[in-house]
Design an enzyme around this catalytic site. Structure first.
Site, short mmCIF file in Angstrom:
data_model
loop_
_atom_site.label_atom_id
_atom_site.label_comp_id
_atom_site.label_asym_id
_atom_site.label_seq_id
_atom_site.Cartn_x
_atom_site.Cartn_y
_atom_site.Cartn_z
N LYS A 76 0.86 -1.19 0.00
CA LYS A 76 0.00 0.00 0.00
C LYS A 76 0.89 1.23 0.00
O LYS A 76 1.75 1.39 0.87
CB LYS A 76 -0.84 -0.02 1.27
CG LYS A 76 -2.29 0.23 1.04
CD LYS A 76 -2.99 0.13 2.36
CE LYS A 76 -4.46 0.35 2.21
NZ LYS A 76 -5.09 0.46 3.51
C1 E4P Z 1 -8.35 1.28 3.36
O1 E4P Z 1 -7.58 0.49 2.84
C2 E4P Z 1 -8.18 1.89 4.68
O2 E4P Z 1 -7.52 0.99 5.53
C3 E4P Z 1 -9.48 2.21 5.38
O3 E4P Z 1 -10.60 1.84 4.59
C4 E4P Z 1 -9.56 3.55 5.99
O4 E4P Z 1 -10.82 3.73 6.54
P1 E4P Z 1 -11.15 4.84 7.64
O5 E4P Z 1 -11.48 6.10 6.94
O6 E4P Z 1 -12.37 4.28 8.35
O7 E4P Z 1 -9.95 4.95 8.54
#
Ligand code: E4P
Length: 219
Positions: free
Chosen positions: A85
């Protein structure tokens, strides 16, 4: 639509996995920080061993070189399932170009516009993650971004898959599916709400009661 679980908590992942609906997992530094007491490597390896599907792990380096170095280390731990990521930014784009050319799959995270998604696809990201809930929080329509991004990538025939991320409730999942998202990454709490419907519960109860009456009467 594929379903990923959005957590680094192995028990939550196990619960979702046992339902038979898990295609992969996404983590991020915030989610990892909730699992203190274990090493990041141990957390990721136990997730990979369980899920045997794509598991996104986020790098924290700030330059393309730092990101690529971290990415290679993670990827070497399990080249079949580890996905890197990378946050959307100039250095992230450079890193994704390098890593994609090395055959290391990248998930470009923190996507808040179609332009960002297009750039990530252009450098070879395997996944792009628009953050629906965080856009909704600003008073704008997060799902519109998913729809626009899916259309755009489809029009130009990119292989990049759109992961609807920052999912906060079941309606987000329905709308992501309707928008044509390839994947939704969902916290366990939302998955559990997707299963539940009061009429299903009422129906089960009624069938149980009627069956009991029928058995008693037939004795
Ligand atoms: C995506 O890969 C992220 O880990 C995640 O969806 C972030 O979500 P949040 O806005 O609830 O922290």
């Amino acid at each position: 639509m594929k379903i990923f679980v959005d957590t680094a908590n192995i028990e939550d992942i196990r619960k979702a996995y046992e339902l038979g609906i898990v295609d992969g997992v996404t983590t991020n530094p915030t989610l990892m920080s909730k699992e203190s007491g274990k090493s990041p490597q141990d957390i990721v390896m136990s997730i990979v061993d369980l899920v045997q599907g794509p598991v996104s792990v986020e790098v924290i380096g700030k330059t393309a070189e730092e990101m690529s170095k971290e990415a290679r280390k993670w990827f070497a731990m399990n080249p079949d399932y580890i996905v890197i990521k990378i946050p959307m930014c100039s250095e992230g784009l450079k890193a994704m170009r390098i890593l994609s050319e090395e055959g290391i799959p990248c998930n470009c995270t923190l996507i808040f516009s179609v332009n960002q998604g297009l750039l990530a696809a252009k450098v070879g990201a395997q996944y792009v993650s628009p953050f629906i809930g965080r856009i909704d929080d600003t008073g704008h329509d997060g799902m519109q971004l998913v729809e626009d991004l899916v259309d755009c990538l489809d029009y130009y025939e990119y292989d990049t898959e759109v992961i609807a991320a920052s999912v906060r409730h079941p309606l987000h999942v329905t709308q992501a599916a309707q928008a044509g998202a390839h994947i939704a990454t969902i916290p366990l709490s939302v998955i559990e709400k997707m299963i539940y419907h009061p009429l299903t519960e009422k129906g089960i109860q009624q069938f149980d009661n009627d069956w009991e009456k029928f058995i008693k009467a037939s004795k």
